[in-house]
Design a protein around this motif. Structure first.
Motif, mmCIF file in Angstrom:
data_model
loop_
_atom_site.group_PDB
_atom_site.id
_atom_site.type_symbol
_atom_site.label_atom_id
_atom_site.label_comp_id
_atom_site.label_asym_id
_atom_site.label_seq_id
_atom_site.Cartn_x
_atom_site.Cartn_y
_atom_site.Cartn_z
ATOM 1 N N ASN A 231 0.816 -1.207 0.000
ATOM 2 C CA ASN A 231 0.000 0.000 0.000
ATOM 3 C C ASN A 231 0.862 1.275 0.000
ATOM 4 O O ASN A 231 0.393 2.342 0.381
ATOM 5 N N SER A 232 2.108 1.165 -0.431
ATOM 6 C CA SER A 232 3.018 2.315 -0.447
ATOM 7 C C SER A 232 2.537 3.399 -1.397
ATOM 8 O O SER A 232 2.020 3.113 -2.477
ATOM 9 N N GLN A 233 2.745 4.640 -0.973
ATOM 10 C CA GLN A 233 2.536 5.783 -1.855
ATOM 11 C C GLN A 233 3.889 6.101 -2.486
ATOM 12 O O GLN A 233 4.858 6.381 -1.780
ATOM 13 N N LEU A 234 3.956 6.039 -3.809
ATOM 14 C CA LEU A 234 5.221 6.214 -4.515
ATOM 15 C C LEU A 234 5.477 7.667 -4.895
ATOM 16 O O LEU A 234 6.614 8.128 -4.869
ATOM 17 N N ALA A 235 4.450 8.376 -5.279
ATOM 18 C CA ALA A 235 4.609 9.773 -5.711
ATOM 19 C C ALA A 235 3.256 10.458 -5.707
ATOM 20 O O ALA A 235 2.209 9.806 -5.700
ATOM 21 N N ARG A 236 3.318 11.771 -5.719
ATOM 22 C CA ARG A 236 2.125 12.579 -5.961
ATOM 23 C C ARG A 236 2.198 13.036 -7.406
ATOM 24 O O ARG A 236 3.279 13.365 -7.901
ATOM 25 N N GLU A 237 1.066 13.073 -8.062
ATOM 26 C CA GLU A 237 1.017 13.619 -9.413
ATOM 27 C C GLU A 237 0.084 14.818 -9.411
ATOM 28 O O GLU A 237 -1.050 14.731 -8.964
ATOM 29 N N ILE A 238 0.590 15.912 -9.908
ATOM 30 C CA ILE A 238 -0.206 17.125 -10.048
ATOM 31 C C ILE A 238 -0.276 17.437 -11.533
ATOM 32 O O ILE A 238 0.753 17.466 -12.213
ATOM 33 N N GLU A 239 -1.480 17.605 -12.029
ATOM 34 C CA GLU A 239 -1.667 17.987 -13.433
ATOM 35 C C GLU A 239 -2.331 19.358 -13.449
ATOM 36 O O GLU A 239 -3.314 19.585 -12.761
ATOM 37 N N LEU A 240 -1.741 20.274 -14.219
ATOM 38 C CA LEU A 240 -2.328 21.603 -14.281
ATOM 39 C C LEU A 240 -2.344 22.128 -15.704
ATOM 40 O O LEU A 240 -1.432 21.884 -16.487
ATOM 41 N N ALA A 241 -3.426 22.814 -16.018
ATOM 42 C CA ALA A 241 -3.575 23.428 -17.333
ATOM 43 C C ALA A 241 -2.667 24.647 -17.413
ATOM 44 O O ALA A 241 -2.477 25.358 -16.429
ATOM 45 N N LEU A 242 -2.115 24.879 -18.579
ATOM 46 C CA LEU A 242 -1.290 26.065 -18.810
ATOM 47 C C LEU A 242 -2.026 26.966 -19.787
ATOM 48 O O LEU A 242 -2.477 26.504 -20.840
ATOM 49 N N PRO A 243 -2.163 28.249 -19.457
ATOM 50 C CA PRO A 243 -2.945 29.157 -20.297
ATOM 51 C C PRO A 243 -2.412 29.249 -21.725
ATOM 52 O O PRO A 243 -1.215 29.397 -21.950
ATOM 53 N N ASN A 244 -3.318 29.167 -22.686
ATOM 54 C CA ASN A 244 -2.949 29.267 -24.094
ATOM 55 C C ASN A 244 -2.448 30.665 -24.445
ATOM 56 O O ASN A 244 -1.760 30.843 -25.450
ATOM 57 N N GLU A 245 -2.795 31.650 -23.636
ATOM 58 C CA GLU A 245 -2.383 33.025 -23.899
ATOM 59 C C GLU A 245 -0.882 33.228 -23.678
ATOM 60 O O GLU A 245 -0.305 34.197 -24.172
ATOM 61 N N LEU A 246 -0.243 32.330 -22.941
ATOM 62 C CA LEU A 246 1.193 32.435 -22.690
ATOM 63 C C LEU A 246 1.980 31.814 -23.835
ATOM 64 O O LEU A 246 1.523 30.854 -24.467
ATOM 65 N N SER A 247 3.177 32.324 -24.069
ATOM 66 C CA SER A 247 4.065 31.695 -25.045
ATOM 67 C C SER A 247 4.558 30.376 -24.445
ATOM 68 O O SER A 247 4.402 30.126 -23.242
ATOM 69 N N ASP A 248 5.175 29.540 -25.269
ATOM 70 C CA ASP A 248 5.702 28.271 -24.758
ATOM 71 C C ASP A 248 6.719 28.516 -23.650
ATOM 72 O O ASP A 248 6.715 27.831 -22.626
ATOM 73 N N ALA A 249 7.600 29.496 -23.836
ATOM 74 C CA ALA A 249 8.620 29.802 -22.828
ATOM 75 C C ALA A 249 7.990 30.307 -21.537
ATOM 76 O O ALA A 249 8.416 29.923 -20.439
ATOM 77 N N GLU A 250 6.975 31.137 -21.642
ATOM 78 C CA GLU A 250 6.298 31.663 -20.453
ATOM 79 C C GLU A 250 5.557 30.549 -19.703
ATOM 80 O O GLU A 250 5.575 30.512 -18.473
ATOM 81 N N ALA A 251 4.926 29.652 -20.442
ATOM 82 C CA ALA A 251 4.201 28.547 -19.816
ATOM 83 C C ALA A 251 5.173 27.620 -19.088
ATOM 84 O O ALA A 251 4.911 27.189 -17.957
ATOM 85 N N ARG A 252 6.306 27.332 -19.700
ATOM 86 C CA ARG A 252 7.326 26.481 -19.060
ATOM 87 C C ARG A 252 7.851 27.168 -17.803
ATOM 88 O O ARG A 252 7.989 26.543 -16.754
ATOM 89 N N CYS A 253 8.143 28.453 -17.901
ATOM 90 C CA CYS A 253 8.638 29.212 -16.751
ATOM 91 C C CYS A 253 7.610 29.198 -15.620
ATOM 92 O O CYS A 253 7.967 29.038 -14.444
ATOM 93 N N LEU A 254 6.345 29.349 -15.948
ATOM 94 C CA LEU A 254 5.273 29.325 -14.952
ATOM 95 C C LEU A 254 5.251 27.991 -14.212
ATOM 96 O O LEU A 254 5.219 27.940 -12.980
ATOM 97 N N ALA A 255 5.284 26.886 -14.956
ATOM 98 C CA ALA A 255 5.229 25.553 -14.342
ATOM 99 C C ALA A 255 6.461 25.288 -13.482
ATOM 100 O O ALA A 255 6.350 24.785 -12.358
ATOM 101 N N LEU A 256 7.632 25.640 -13.989
ATOM 102 C CA LEU A 256 8.864 25.394 -13.239
ATOM 103 C C LEU A 256 8.936 26.266 -11.983
ATOM 104 O O LEU A 256 9.340 25.793 -10.915
ATOM 105 N N THR A 257 8.537 27.515 -12.109
ATOM 106 C CA THR A 257 8.564 28.414 -10.956
ATOM 107 C C THR A 257 7.590 27.940 -9.883
ATOM 108 O O THR A 257 7.913 27.920 -8.686
ATOM 109 N N TRP A 258 6.381 27.538 -10.299
ATOM 110 C CA TRP A 258 5.399 27.034 -9.334
ATOM 111 C C TRP A 258 5.935 25.796 -8.618
ATOM 112 O O TRP A 258 5.849 25.688 -7.385
#
Length: 145
Positions: free
Chosen positions: A81-108
């Motif tokens: 019954n071990s918990q191996l990891a947490r998975e978080i899935e989040l939408a990234l706004p289409n209004e952001l550029s690819d670089a901005e969306a990546r920066c947002l996810a990494l910073t968060w």
């Protein structure tokens, strides 16, 4: 207009899941699963834009290797019954550029997970939209428990 979506789940042995296979899928990679000897291979999976592994200060060097990290988690967490990891899935706004969306996810991930001592495996997917459909750019973040 940006749409918001965030979901959090546990990847655990009680569901019969493998965090090594989950990491391979999300990163679009082939990773050998030491425990069983199988090699989940998702190198042909399309839509994987980036795959970054963030570690806290003082983490051992091997923790910066996706295969070694998730195989080590499976080696340590052996209860059925071990918990191996947490998975978080989040939408990234289409209004952001690819670089901005990546920066947002990494910073968060850095601010909310890594700063608290967790390793965060951040993979961004941007699958090809269906004709007439909208983009579905999103981030999958696997983090250590």
């Amino acid at each position: 207009m940006a749409s918001y979506h965030l979901s959090a789940k546990i990847i655990g042995r009680s569901d019969g899941r493998s965090v090594v296979a989950a990491a391979a899928y999300r990163s679009g990679a082939r990773i050998e699963r030491v425990e069983t000897g199988d090699c989940p291979d998702y190198t042909r999976k399309g839509g994987v834009v980036s795959a970054d592994l963030l570690t806290p200060d003082g983490a051992p060097e091997w923790a910066q290797n996706r295969a070694q990290l998730w195989n080590a988690v499976e080696a340590v967490e052996t209860r059925k019954n071990s918990q191996l990891a947490r998975e978080i899935e989040l939408a990234l706004p289409n209004e952001l550029s690819d670089a901005e969306a990546r920066c947002l996810a990494l910073t968060w991930a850095q601010d909310e997970l890594v700063s608290r001592g967790m390793v965060a495996d951040v993979c961004i997917h941007d699958p090809e939209p269906v004709p007439g459909g909208s983009r579905n750019r999103h981030a999958h973040i696997l983090c250590t428990v």
